[in-house]
Scaffold this motif. Structure first.
Motif, mmCIF file in Angstrom:
data_model
loop_
_atom_site.group_PDB
_atom_site.id
_atom_site.type_symbol
_atom_site.label_atom_id
_atom_site.label_comp_id
_atom_site.label_asym_id
_atom_site.label_seq_id
_atom_site.Cartn_x
_atom_site.Cartn_y
_atom_site.Cartn_z
ATOM 1 N N ALA A 1 11.740 8.160 -2.800
ATOM 2 C CA ALA A 1 13.099 7.807 -2.478
ATOM 3 C C ALA A 1 13.449 6.814 -1.617
ATOM 4 C CB ALA A 1 13.866 9.144 -1.926
ATOM 5 N N LEU A 2 14.319 6.008 -1.969
ATOM 6 C CA LEU A 2 14.804 5.009 -1.174
ATOM 7 C C LEU A 2 15.685 5.418 -0.187
ATOM 8 C CD1 LEU A 2 15.049 1.984 -3.566
ATOM 9 C CD2 LEU A 2 13.065 2.618 -2.070
ATOM 10 N N GLY B 1 8.321 27.488 2.899
ATOM 11 C CA GLY B 1 9.596 27.701 2.615
ATOM 12 C C GLY B 1 10.852 27.030 2.789
ATOM 13 N N ASP B 2 10.511 25.894 3.351
ATOM 14 C CA ASP B 2 11.573 24.800 3.389
ATOM 15 C C ASP B 2 11.121 23.269 2.909
ATOM 16 O OD1 ASP B 2 14.008 25.610 4.883
ATOM 17 O OD2 ASP B 2 12.635 26.226 6.251
ATOM 18 N N GLU B 3 10.474 23.312 1.813
ATOM 19 C CA GLU B 3 9.815 22.125 1.273
ATOM 20 C C GLU B 3 10.963 21.311 0.923
ATOM 21 O OE1 GLU B 3 8.771 25.115 0.190
ATOM 22 O OE2 GLU B 3 6.641 25.253 0.697
ATOM 23 N N GLY B 4 12.178 21.923 0.165
ATOM 24 C CA GLY B 4 13.089 21.187 -0.331
ATOM 25 C C GLY B 4 13.963 20.386 0.847
ATOM 26 N N GLU B 5 14.240 21.050 2.163
ATOM 27 C CA GLU B 5 14.757 20.623 2.956
ATOM 28 C C GLU B 5 14.131 19.547 3.568
ATOM 29 O OE1 GLU B 5 17.634 21.000 6.400
ATOM 30 O OE2 GLU B 5 17.545 21.678 4.370
ATOM 31 N N VAL B 6 12.562 19.587 3.919
ATOM 32 C CA VAL B 6 12.034 18.634 4.561
ATOM 33 C C VAL B 6 11.913 17.274 3.518
ATOM 34 C CG1 VAL B 6 9.966 17.708 5.278
ATOM 35 C CG2 VAL B 6 10.787 20.081 5.676
ATOM 36 N N GLU C 1 5.556 10.235 0.296
ATOM 37 C CA GLU C 1 4.890 11.496 0.122
ATOM 38 C C GLU C 1 3.977 11.925 1.394
ATOM 39 O OE1 GLU C 1 5.370 13.523 -2.153
ATOM 40 O OE2 GLU C 1 6.064 12.414 -3.642
ATOM 41 N N SER C 2 3.505 10.670 2.049
ATOM 42 C CA SER C 2 2.877 11.378 3.393
ATOM 43 C C SER C 2 3.518 11.668 4.390
ATOM 44 C CB SER C 2 1.968 9.781 3.919
ATOM 45 O OG SER C 2 1.012 9.579 2.848
ATOM 46 N N GLN D 1 0.832 -1.099 -0.039
ATOM 47 C CA GLN D 1 0.015 0.019 -0.052
ATOM 48 C C GLN D 1 0.891 1.290 -0.059
ATOM 49 O OE1 GLN D 1 0.249 -1.900 2.442
ATOM 50 N NE2 GLN D 1 0.425 -1.201 4.385
ATOM 51 N N LEU D 2 1.989 1.109 0.451
ATOM 52 C CA LEU D 2 2.951 2.316 0.409
ATOM 53 C C LEU D 2 3.681 2.579 -0.894
ATOM 54 C CD1 LEU D 2 4.512 2.095 3.923
ATOM 55 C CD2 LEU D 2 2.662 3.659 3.195
#
Length: 201
Positions: A33-34, A67-72, A57-58, A26-27
């Motif tokens: 990303a691995l 503002g920090d989407e890439g970081e997370v 994604e969840s 289900q995931l």
């Protein structure tokens, strides 16, 4: 007896396929990303392992903030890290442990005795052996990722090619080099762009 004994790398390649196949069905559609997280038992480089996992994604949506989407999205500190299967010289991987010890002993990197960090730091021979042990394991894990891409295992098991982020939390910054070496360039464009934006490369 075979003229070509099993190598530790061959063990990783075979065992990793089963691990990917056991990812929860289900995931699988939301894995982006691995993660190949390298660590060692009690800091002892004679007992390294790689935990083969993923981020979803969840998980990203739970952790992200404006503002920090890439970081997370790309910093493993925000990722799922626990509960994944591990391969290496650890009790959870008895077959791998046997092959690993035989291989690094043949390489002249193994040493006996209790692990003592002070002893390692102050003994040139042990420091050299420890460095060889670490490089040997790093190379094996990077090669594993490259093999899983080249053989189409990731695409076949998860339905599409995905980047493999290789990291060792004891060596921050090394993941840039390791991940670049482990993946086809087109799969890590977003990851590398984040590193550049963050000033990591």
């Amino acid at each position: 007896m075979s003229d070509h004994p099993e190598t530790f790398l061959n063990h990783l390649r075979t065992a990793a396929v089963g691990i990917l196949e056991r990812f929860p069905e289900q995931l699988k559609p939301e894995i982006y990303a691995l993660s190949f997280r390298i660590w060692r038992v009690d800091g002892d480089d004679r007992h390294p392992y790689v935990a083969i996992g993923y981020n979803t994604e969840s998980q990203y949506e739970r952790e992200t903030y404006p503002g920090d989407e890439g970081e997370v999205r790309w910093n493993y500190a925000y990722w799922l890290l626990d509960g994944f299967e591990m391969l290496g010289n650890i009790p959870e991987d008895p077959a791998g442990s046997r092959v690993y010890v035989e291989e690094v002993t043949r390489l002249g990197a193994w040493y006996d005795g209790e692990f003592d960090l002070d002893r390692v730091l102050h003994d040139d021979d042990l420091r050299a052996r420890t460095d060889l042990l670490r490089r040997h394991f790093y190379d094996a894990v990077i090669d594993l990722a490259r093999h899983l891409h080249a053989d189409g295992v990731i695409e076949k098991t998860l339905g599409r090619p995905l980047p493999v982020v290789v990291f060792d939390m004891e060596c921050p910054g090394w993941e840039a080099h390791a991940t670049e070496c482990a993946n086809p360039p087109e799969l890590i464009e977003e990851f590398m762009a984040w590193l550049r934006e963050a000033g990591e490369i």
